[in-house]
Structures are given as C-alpha cells and as structure tokens.
Design a protein around this motif. Sequence first.
Motif, PDB file in Angstrom:
ATOM      1  N   LYS A 205       0.882  -1.150   0.000  1.00  0.00           N
ATOM      2  CA  LYS A 205       0.000   0.000   0.000  1.00  0.00           C
ATOM      3  C   LYS A 205       0.924   1.204   0.000  1.00  0.00           C
ATOM      4  CE  LYS A 205      -4.455  -0.344   2.227  1.00  0.00           C
ATOM      5  NZ  LYS A 205      -5.110  -0.427   3.527  1.00  0.00           N
ATOM      6  N   ALA A 206       0.845   2.020  -0.997  1.00  0.00           N
ATOM      7  CA  ALA A 206       1.743   3.164  -1.021  1.00  0.00           C
ATOM      8  C   ALA A 206       1.002   4.359  -1.577  1.00  0.00           C
ATOM      9  CB  ALA A 206       2.965   2.870  -1.870  1.00  0.00           C
ATOM     10  N   GLY A 207       1.248   5.513  -1.000  1.00  0.00           N
ATOM     11  CA  GLY A 207       0.585   6.699  -1.511  1.00  0.00           C
ATOM     12  C   GLY A 207       1.412   7.931  -1.229  1.00  0.00           C
ATOM     13  N   HIS A 208       1.144   8.954  -1.972  1.00  0.00           N
ATOM     14  CA  HIS A 208       1.778  10.212  -1.628  1.00  0.00           C
ATOM     15  C   HIS A 208       0.849  11.349  -2.020  1.00  0.00           C
ATOM     16  CE1 HIS A 208       3.877  10.334  -5.804  1.00  0.00           C
ATOM     17  NE2 HIS A 208       2.603  10.081  -5.877  1.00  0.00           N
ATOM     18  N   SER A 209       1.049  12.473  -1.384  1.00  0.00           N
ATOM     19  CA  SER A 209       0.235  13.615  -1.746  1.00  0.00           C
ATOM     20  C   SER A 209       1.009  14.883  -1.434  1.00  0.00           C
ATOM     21  CB  SER A 209      -1.094  13.596  -1.004  1.00  0.00           C
ATOM     22  OG  SER A 209      -0.865  13.701   0.364  1.00  0.00           O
ATOM     23  N   ALA A 210       0.650  15.921  -2.117  1.00  0.00           N
ATOM     24  CA  ALA A 210       1.284  17.201  -1.859  1.00  0.00           C
ATOM     25  C   ALA A 210       0.256  18.277  -2.056  1.00  0.00           C
ATOM     26  CB  ALA A 210       2.451  17.416  -2.814  1.00  0.00           C
ATOM     27  N   SER A 211       0.324  19.295  -1.249  1.00  0.00           N
ATOM     28  CA  SER A 211      -0.550  20.431  -1.489  1.00  0.00           C
ATOM     29  C   SER A 211       0.199  21.705  -1.164  1.00  0.00           C
ATOM     30  CB  SER A 211      -1.836  20.313  -0.677  1.00  0.00           C
ATOM     31  OG  SER A 211      -1.556  20.530   0.676  1.00  0.00           O
TER      32      SER A 211
END
Lengths: 210, 472
Positions: free
Chosen positions: A151-157
């Motif tokens: 399970k891998a995720g990334h986010s940026a804001s």
Amino acid sequence: MQKLQSNITVKENFKKNIIINTLDNTDIYLSKNSELNIVGIFKKGANNTKNFNFYLENNSKLNILIIILGTKNNKFTFTTTSHHIGKNTTSICTIKSVMFDESTVDYKGNIKIPKTGENSNSHLIHKSLLFSNKASINTLPSLEIENDKVKAGHSASIGKLDEDMMFYLQNRGLDTSSAKNLLLKGFLEEDIENFETKDFLHLIKKQLII
Amino acid sequence: MTVSRHTKRLINTTFGDYKFGFKSAVNNYFVSHKHLDDTLVKEISDQKKEPSWMTDFRLKSLDIFNRKSLPAWGGNLSRINFNTLHYYIKPQDSTKTVWNKVDPNIKEAFDTLGIREAEKEFLGGLGAQFDSEVVYKSVQDALKEKGVIFDSTDNALREHPEFFKEYFGKIVPANDNKFAALNSAVWSGGTFIYVPKGVHIDLPLQSYFRMNTENMGQFERTLIIADEGSSVHYIEGCTAPIYSSNSLHAAVVEIVAKKNAKVKYTTLQDWAHNIYNLVTKRAFVYENGEMIWVDCNMGSQLTMKYPAIYLLGEGAKGEVHSLAVASKNQHQDAGAKIIHGAPNTSSLVSSKSISKEGGRSSYRGLVKVNKGAKNIKSKISCDALILDDISRSDTYPLMKIDEENVLVAHEAKVSKIGEEELFYLMSRGISEQEASSMIVNGFAEPIIKHLPMEYAIELNRLLELEMTGAVG
C-alpha cells in the motif's frame, strides 16, 4: 559519497522518540519489530543538500514529521528516502512547510519498495503554506515500487491561508493576526496530535512555541 | 493481497495480443540512405521541394542534434542506433484526396485497420500516413467552405507558408531536446490544421500513422492552430508490424489555442512492442482558451511522452487525461507538464497506469507556477495498478511554485484492487465476474469517458465482451 553526520539505530523490539533541530545528513536503521517517532523542527536552512535515509527491517514502524519554518532567505534543500527492505513495514512521512519572506524549500521524497518489502505500507505527504510571494517551493514526492503486495501513496498540497476560514474567524471578532496565528497553529498541530506520548507531545509544542 | 485472478484475466484479454502486426508489401517510390548527415537532410528537403529557409532550419537542427546528449533519466535509450534507421521512405508519389487513388497495397493495410469506415461514419476529415509520407488526406466540403485547412504538413508548407513562418518551431524549438532536434532535421508528414475565427468543428478530425518498414524512423510533424473562439477535436491512432529489430517514432506536435479557442487532442498509441516512441507534444494556450490532451499508451517498447500545456493567457485552462498499460518488456514513461504563466489559470491532470507481466510504468510530471501567476488552481492525481510481483510502478511528480496565491494539490496511490473491493461488491449481491468488470471499468472510466463516443463504446464493449468469455 557525502559524509554522514549522524547515524541512529533503533534496536530490536525497542521504541524510540527523537526530536532533531538541525538539518543534516542522517541515516536511520530500524531493526526488527522496532518503532520510531521522529520529529524534525527546522528553522535554519543549509547551503547544500541534506539527505535523510530510513531503512526498515521486518515489522518495523516509522513515523516522521518534519516541520519547516522558513524565514528570511533560508534555503531548505533536503531529501528523505524510506527503504522498505523488510516485510510488514510501515512508514508515514509528513512534511509541513510554512514559508515567509524569501525562504525556499527544495524537497525530494522517495519511497522505495523492493521485491523484499512485501506487505509494506508507506505514505508520503508534503503540505505547504505560503505567506509571501517571494517564497518558493519545489517538491518531488516520488514512488518506486517493485512489489504488488503493498500500500503506497503520496500527496502534496501547496497553498496560502484559506480566505473563507480567515473571513469566518474575523467575523467572530478575531483580528487579522490572531486569526492567522490560529490557522497556522491548526495547520501545524493536526499531525502532532497523532503522537501518543504526552511528554513527547509537550516537548514538540514547546519547541514550536505556537 | 494481490489483484484478483479475474481482473488479471480481464486486463490480459483486453490489452492482450497485438492485433495490428501484419506487414504490407509496398513498392516504395523513394528510399533514402541510412546515414544521418547533411546530405541526407538536404536530400529530404530536395525531395519535398522546400523553401531554402526550411532547408537551413533542418541543417541547423541536425547540428543541435549532434551536440545534444541523450537524456540520462527515464527509459533505456542506449540501444537506439541512429545509423541503421531509414530516415525517409516515400511510399507513393503524392498525397491523394480520393481513396481509390491510393496505392492498392497501402489501401489494403488501412482497410484492414478499419480506418475508412470510421471516416464515413463519424469523422469530419481523415489523414493517413504510411512510413514517411501522408498518402491520403480528405476533409468534408462544408468545413473547407468555412476556411478550415486540414492537410499534410508538407503540402501546407507549400501552400500556406505564412503560418509556418509565424509558428513552426516556435512552440517546440529545435534545441528543446535531442529528439525534437532530430525531428526538426528530418521531419516528414504529419498534420496541419487551421481553424478560422469562430469556427467550431463538430466531428473529430483524425490522422492514422502506420509504420511498415523494418528499422523505420517516423518523424511526423504536426501543427494545429485554433484561431480566436474556435474549437477542434483531433484524434491520432498509430500501429506497426512486429519486427525483431527496433524502429523509432519521434514526433513533434505543436498546438496554438488562441483567445477563447478550445483544442482537444486524443492519442490512441498502439505501436508494436519493438518501437521507441519518443514524442514532444506542447500547446500554448492564450486568454480563456482551453487545451485537453487525452493520451492512451498501450503499445511501444519504450514511450517517453509528456504532453505539455503552457497557460499563457489569463483564464486559460488545461487538462491531461492519460492511461498507460505496460506489459512484458514494455516501459511506459508518460506524464504531463503544466506551466502556469498567467494569472487565474487552472489545470487538471489525471493519470492511470496498469503494470503487468514485468512491465514498468512511470508517471513523470511537472507543475510549475511562475512568478506573477496569481490565483492558480491545479490538481494532479495518479493511480497505478500492479498486477504481479515482477512488474514495477514509479511516480515522479515535480512541483515548482514561485507564487503565493496558489492552490496546488497532488495525490497518488499505488493500489491492488482485489479482495476488499470484490468482497464489498459481492456482499451486495453482484457476481464475481460482474464485480471485477466493474472495478476495472471504474479504474479506466475517467479516461475512457474523454474518448470520442464511438471509441469509448468500443473499448467498453471490448471490456465487457472479453469478460464473459474470460471466466471459465
């Protein structure tokens, strides 16, 4: 090869809480079944790129929170890499940058899950608040995954303070600066609250003076 | 937890065997020698009877190509041998506007691919490129009367040089990258579209690209200009026979969307798996204009393609929707590039990828907000599906923000659809076949819905059809 300034090893079955204040090259090893909460609070930048490397053995757990308070012309150039070499590993890496004046952040984050890293769970989050149009942000939160059981995720804001929220608070009698402070506090605190240990929580808050 | 067996089988059958690998026997009209040098470039220009400024442009570009090094990132390019490629093959004496005048062997190839039927049913115009040259180009009379130009880039250069002096090589300059330089030196064929002020083209215009010769290098050059308040939808499809040695496809696509204009560009890339697909695509969008790239990459050995949108006028909008499927020996390195160069501009990137049988798919993106570009909104989302433990998925989303008043959000996840979703749907009374069909359809749906109706229906039907056949 860059010289490593600090090496940290978390022993098998141990749990550790660490706060760091200087942006420097750091290698961290998490042995089997170990757990590490690490908080970096950086107010001073560095001239060259600093690398954080995290190596996770079987069943280890890593929680990283990096807070950057950028003022003047401070430059924060750094990378974080989570190497999921063991099975059943978890890593959550949260970067929060608050940028004033002419400060800059240049960040490269990477999650590496090789074939050995079965059932790993990894997340990379980079949130930035900009308070000046002379500040700048470069961010590259990347993933390299060679395994299907992950399970891998990334986010940026990236954004500035929400105008609606400011309006709401001012509507209720807060002046501009206290409304700003309150929102900034909320922005930084939402992740700190995740740390279970109260003493540790206290220490972080003291460091931030928010 | 892994992807369910049914889902895997569904994807395998949908994006399974390569169906367009047949070869055509054609008596070529002209074949250039294989050594890439000034003589070759002059020869191509000579064959096309080009103005001298274009010959000079080509020679300058060749010089840039020789000086530039291969990109060190992305896929493995070391196996391309630039001295074993056919740079220019003319399969027919000229571009035909009547289908029956096209060389019978070439016609047969395109008929097998069903290109003509599509034209009759739902296209406003059709072009067909075979190796280096456009063999057929036709556009509806009604559009011609409105002043729409839809022609091969070579013909357009002869007949409408004024557009070329203004735009050619200005959106993608020759020194942009090594392959843009190569294309600028040896370009041939491609599509030129001009849509006059206020003209809306309802039916899509399509070009189909076919590489037939072994060791071919196809370098088409496309230029689309949508004048103020106009709109156009352009579709390109590409296939090739399967050979043991490698071919190269290095196109350059330049698009200008002026004030209030809207351009939609759809690619259905299904090259044979021995082809390097290294393409530079870029659009300049002005005030309140809109650019949409829909990019489906199923074929090729290595694709490196990052459709770019430069938002240069206030209120301009840009969207990139992409779907990539990487199977055995394939590397899909695709993405999107958005440059916010003006205030009040917005962008949306949605990328989906499927890696299977040892394939590798990478998302490589850039969102850049220049100083002075205030009030920007940008959202990027990418989802990746890995079907087995020999495949790989990477994500490299770069964000460069130099302005305070922005709202940029990125999210990505690498997922393994399977047990959980299946269980959820099945517990609501849906059969396993139907449930896995729903999951895969749902995964690809946001992209498929951007395809023209006819393609979308076909792709959806294919998904469902293969589904019922696949479950034993």
